[in-house]
Motif scaffolding. Structure first.
Motif, mmCIF file in Angstrom:
data_model
loop_
_atom_site.group_PDB
_atom_site.id
_atom_site.type_symbol
_atom_site.label_atom_id
_atom_site.label_comp_id
_atom_site.label_asym_id
_atom_site.label_seq_id
_atom_site.Cartn_x
_atom_site.Cartn_y
_atom_site.Cartn_z
ATOM 1 N N UNK A 269 0.830 -1.202 0.000
ATOM 2 C CA UNK A 269 0.000 0.000 0.000
ATOM 3 C C UNK A 269 0.867 1.256 0.000
ATOM 4 N N UNK A 270 1.923 1.247 0.828
ATOM 5 C CA UNK A 270 2.816 2.407 0.899
ATOM 6 C C UNK A 270 3.535 2.617 -0.428
ATOM 7 N N UNK A 271 3.970 1.537 -1.052
ATOM 8 C CA UNK A 271 4.698 1.649 -2.309
ATOM 9 C C UNK A 271 3.806 2.205 -3.415
ATOM 10 N N UNK A 272 2.578 1.718 -3.490
ATOM 11 C CA UNK A 272 1.644 2.209 -4.505
ATOM 12 C C UNK A 272 1.327 3.688 -4.296
ATOM 13 N N UNK A 273 1.117 4.081 -3.031
ATOM 14 C CA UNK A 273 0.796 5.476 -2.736
ATOM 15 C C UNK A 273 1.952 6.397 -3.116
ATOM 16 N N UNK A 274 3.176 5.994 -2.784
ATOM 17 C CA UNK A 274 4.345 6.837 -3.063
ATOM 18 C C UNK A 274 4.633 6.909 -4.552
ATOM 19 N N UNK A 275 4.435 5.816 -5.267
ATOM 20 C CA UNK A 275 4.615 5.848 -6.717
ATOM 21 C C UNK A 275 3.581 6.758 -7.365
ATOM 22 N N UNK A 276 2.362 6.732 -6.842
ATOM 23 C CA UNK A 276 1.318 7.613 -7.364
ATOM 24 C C UNK A 276 1.687 9.077 -7.163
ATOM 25 N N UNK A 277 2.258 9.400 -6.001
ATOM 26 C CA UNK A 277 2.673 10.777 -5.730
ATOM 27 C C UNK A 277 3.794 11.217 -6.667
ATOM 28 N N UNK A 278 4.564 10.259 -7.177
ATOM 29 C CA UNK A 278 5.633 10.573 -8.122
ATOM 30 C C UNK A 278 5.141 10.604 -9.570
ATOM 31 N N UNK A 279 3.828 10.434 -9.734
ATOM 32 C CA UNK A 279 3.258 10.507 -11.068
ATOM 33 C C UNK A 279 3.330 9.232 -11.870
ATOM 34 N N UNK A 280 3.641 8.115 -11.236
ATOM 35 C CA UNK A 280 3.697 6.832 -11.945
ATOM 36 C C UNK A 280 2.271 6.314 -12.121
ATOM 37 N N UNK A 281 1.834 6.045 -13.334
ATOM 38 C CA UNK A 281 0.459 5.563 -13.545
ATOM 39 C C UNK A 281 0.231 4.198 -12.912
#
Length: 325
Positions: A269-281
């Protein structure tokens, strides 16, 4: 303790562990869009998959060598290959509650060397503390390099480093235990045991042991973070290397904080959230998260399942050591 755990039927224990491993793996794929994940995996070459697994193996090996240093600090007569067998075999029980993988490593050492539980028990505590220290400093380094940082990353890094310092400095550990007892005023026997445990950490605090042990952990966790950077780059989501390392380490620490075996759920969950904040689709973030967990967590468990019966059999050949337990 069951007969299997006593060494009479090591392969029966392995089958149980394998069933847990396969069940959790199926559940993970079923809840994380398995078709997309397998499609992304097929886009990776065998060389790329081999590189990811090799970097994970660097982490496991370096942390096992750290375990070897700690064993030598306690005066245990352990060889490098013997320690690798113990450390990798313990990964088979990663998905069990109560960190049984760490406890079974100590059990194998007790059986093979004749050392008492009181003598080897500090290995578990100092190994956890070393992981906190190395991952905490690795996260702090990533925060310094990253432009925006990770929300909450600095406090997490500071707490991890402070906890590791306390856990590896016997005098400071005893002082904290004493202050906590004065504050709570209950469970005197529990606090007395904690003070004795603090004293047993003294051999690990020497610079000749602490510094190389920290370096091994730091480099080991960096290797897996770098694997995450390579994976994202191959999948078309190019992020700075330290950003990827920071996201990976923060996610691992978040997963560990949940108390769930292997950090399953919290880390993803943390990894997905942080990737989303970096603009990764999401169509990249989701399979990237699953693939990096497969090539780190589940790869470790798979190795453990293979090595577990070998370690059990080797330990069963030396039952005389149980007399000292």
């Amino acid at each position: 303790m069951t007969p299997a755990m006593n060494g009479a039927h090591p392969y029966r224990s392995t089958l149980i562990v394998l069933a847990i491993f396969l069940g959790c793996g199926v559940l993970a794929f079923a809840t994380a869009s398995g078709e997309d994940i397998w499609h992304q995996i097929t886009l990776l070459s065998l060389t790329q998959i081999g590189i990811l697994l090799a970097l994970s193996l660097v982490n496991y090996t370096f942390r096992a060598l750290r375990w070897f240093l700690y064993g030598r600090a306690l005066g245990l007569d352990l060889g490098v290959l013997q320690v690798l067998r113990h450390y990798l075999g313990g990964f088979a029980l990663t998905m069990t509650p109560g960190r049984l993988g760490e406890l079974v490593r100590v059990r194998w050492i007790n059986r093979e060397t004749g050392a008492s539980v009181e003598r080897t028990a500090p290995l578990v505590l100092v190994d956890r503390a070393a992981d906190l220290a190395s991952s905490g400093l690795l996260l702090a380094a990533a925060m310094l390099v990253m432009a925006g940082g990770i929300s909450g990353g600095i406090p997490v890094a500071i707490i991890a480093i402070l906890a590791a310092i306390v856990a590896t400095r016997p005098t400071l550990f005893r002082w904290c235990v004493t202050m906590l007892f004065k504050l709570i005023g209950r469970k005197p026997r529990l606090f007395a045991r904690a003070r004795r445990a603090a004293q047993s950490l003294k051999p690990f605090s020497q610079p000749a042991i602490a510094l190389p042990a920290f370096a091994l952990g730091f480099l080991g966790w960096f290797a897996e973070g770098y694997a995450f950077y390579l994976l994202l780059d191959w999948m078309g989501a190019s992020l700075p290397v330290w950003t990827c390392v920071g996201i990976f380490v923060f996610a691992m620490m978040t997963g560990g904080a949940t108390g769930l075996p292997g950090g399953v759920g919290g880390a993803e969950a943390a990894m997905l959230a942080l990737l989303s904040l970096q603009g990764v689709p999401l169509e990249i973030a989701l399979p990237a998260t699953a693939i990096i967990r497969i090539t780190t967590l589940w790869f470790a468990i798979g190795l453990g399942v293979l090595i577990f019966p070998i370690a059990e059999t080797a330990a069963a050949r030396r039952p005389h050591a149980l007399e000292n337990r």
